[in-house]
Design an enzyme around this catalytic site. Structure first.
Site, PDB file in Angstrom:
ATOM      1  N   HIS A  13       5.102 -16.428   0.452  1.00 22.25           N
ATOM      2  CA  HIS A  13       4.507 -15.588   1.504  1.00 22.25           C
ATOM      3  C   HIS A  13       4.333 -14.191   0.934  1.00 22.25           C
ATOM      4  CE1 HIS A  13       4.101 -13.199   5.192  1.00 22.25           C
ATOM      5  NE2 HIS A  13       4.982 -12.392   4.636  1.00 22.25           N
TER       6      HIS A  13
ATOM      7  N   LYS B 250       9.324 -19.619  -0.591  1.00 24.26           N
ATOM      8  CA  LYS B 250       9.609 -20.475   0.563  1.00 24.26           C
ATOM      9  C   LYS B 250      10.494 -21.674   0.182  1.00 24.26           C
ATOM     10  CE  LYS B 250       5.355 -19.213   3.047  1.00 24.26           C
ATOM     11  NZ  LYS B 250       4.116 -19.736   3.694  1.00 24.26           N
TER      12      LYS B 250
ATOM     13  N   PHE C 108      -0.188 -25.714  14.138  1.00 16.44           N
ATOM     14  CA  PHE C 108       0.774 -26.016  13.072  1.00 16.44           C
ATOM     15  C   PHE C 108       2.102 -25.273  13.224  1.00 16.44           C
ATOM     16  CE2 PHE C 108      -2.060 -22.639  11.399  1.00 16.44           C
ATOM     17  CZ  PHE C 108      -1.131 -21.641  11.115  1.00 16.44           C
TER      18      PHE C 108
ATOM     19  N   ARG D  19       0.203 -20.184  -6.041  1.00 15.29           N
ATOM     20  CA  ARG D  19       0.000 -21.334  -5.164  1.00 15.29           C
ATOM     21  C   ARG D  19      -0.736 -22.475  -5.883  1.00 15.29           C
ATOM     22  NH1 ARG D  19      -1.148 -17.792   0.306  1.00 15.29           N
ATOM     23  NH2 ARG D  19       0.906 -18.049   1.263  1.00 15.29           N
TER      24      ARG D  19
ATOM     25  N   TYR E 222       7.287 -15.447  12.294  1.00 21.29           N
ATOM     26  CA  TYR E 222       5.921 -15.980  12.359  1.00 21.29           C
ATOM     27  C   TYR E 222       5.347 -15.956  13.781  1.00 21.29           C
ATOM     28  CZ  TYR E 222       5.325 -17.628   7.501  1.00 21.29           C
ATOM     29  OH  TYR E 222       5.127 -17.708   6.139  1.00 21.29           O
TER      30      TYR E 222
ATOM     31  N   GLU F 260       7.730  -6.455   8.289  1.00 21.97           N
ATOM     32  CA  GLU F 260       8.446  -7.552   7.625  1.00 21.97           C
ATOM     33  C   GLU F 260       9.608  -7.040   6.767  1.00 21.97           C
ATOM     34  OE1 GLU F 260       4.456 -10.393   7.439  1.00 21.97           O
ATOM     35  OE2 GLU F 260       5.356  -9.682   5.572  1.00 21.97           O
TER      36      GLU F 260
ATOM     37  N   ASN G  21       3.466 -24.020   0.849  1.00 27.70           N
ATOM     38  CA  ASN G  21       2.656 -23.308  -0.130  1.00 27.70           C
ATOM     39  C   ASN G  21       3.406 -22.254  -0.939  1.00 27.70           C
ATOM     40  OD1 ASN G  21       2.875 -21.478   1.903  1.00 27.70           O
ATOM     41  ND2 ASN G  21       0.685 -21.212   2.259  1.00 27.70           N
TER      42      ASN G  21
ATOM     43  N   THR H 147      -4.190 -19.429   0.703  1.00 26.96           N
ATOM     44  CA  THR H 147      -3.200 -20.150   1.525  1.00 26.96           C
ATOM     45  C   THR H 147      -3.180 -21.642   1.179  1.00 26.96           C
ATOM     46  OG1 THR H 147      -3.724 -18.599   3.303  1.00 26.96           O
ATOM     47  CG2 THR H 147      -2.464 -20.562   3.910  1.00 26.96           C
TER      48      THR H 147
ATOM     49  N   ARG I 210      -0.961 -10.566  -3.151  1.00 25.06           N
ATOM     50  CA  ARG I 210      -1.806 -11.623  -2.560  1.00 25.06           C
ATOM     51  C   ARG I 210      -2.713 -12.237  -3.640  1.00 25.06           C
ATOM     52  NH1 ARG I 210      -0.915 -13.170   2.920  1.00 25.06           N
ATOM     53  NH2 ARG I 210      -3.140 -13.602   3.089  1.00 25.06           N
TER      54      ARG I 210
END
Ligand code: ATP
Ligand code: MG
Length: 136
Positions: A117, A11, A59, A104, A51, A128, A114, A93, A87
């Site tokens: 993704h 990100k 948020f 993270r 998203y 995606e 964070n 998260t 993951r």
């Protein structure tokens, strides 16, 4: 477990801090292969579409602001059980809750900024990957 593909994003927070290389090393050392990659500076419609599942969350506006604040490194990762494996390497998260040694825990600034993704299901991965790599 069969070979799987998943979508990974470094990100804008992590790209801005020149952490692409360190994060890609975590993924590669973790056993995932980078099979496609592009650097993308998302505009608002693109980020909102990506998203869309979070459109009603409080948020959302802030998340879109963040995701359009600079370029992201978008990748397709391949490997055994790649979705869950990625993951695991990412961590929770919220970096305050992420296991030590996860991406993270080491690179995220906050629950929003964070660092990475990762697709969370086979259905999400397919959607995606098609979103960012339509020819594949
Ligand atoms: P991602 O979908 O980015 O891989 P995730 O699946 O761990 O992350 P989601 O619940 O899908 O988390 O949330 C998507 C993104 O929205 C998070 O990665 C984070 O950037 C942001 N986000 C999630 N929860 C919050 C929150 N409570 N406050 C601010 N931002 C949040
Ligand atoms: Mg998610």
């Amino acid at each position: 477990m069969a070979e799987q593909k998943t979508l990974s994003i470094v990100k804008p927070d992590a790209v801005g801090k020149s952490n692409i290389g360190k994060i890609l090393a975590r993924l590669e050392e973790g056993g995932l292969r980078i099979v496609q990659a592009r650097l993308v500076y998302m505009d608002r419609p693109m980020a909102e579409k990506f998203y869309a599942e979070h459109a009603e969350r409080p948020f959302f506006a802030s998340l879109i602001e963040f995701m359009t604040s600079g370029p992201s490194m978008i990748m397709v990762l391949s490997g055994e059980d790649a979705i869950a494996h990625n993951r695991q390497l990412m961590g929770a998260t919220d970096p305050a809750k992420a296991d030590p040694g996860t991406i993270r825990a080491d690179f995220a600034e906050s629950i929003e900024r964070n660092a990475v993704h990762g697709s969370d299901s086979p259905e999400a991965a397919e959607r995606e990957i098609g979103f960012f790599f339509p020819a594949s």
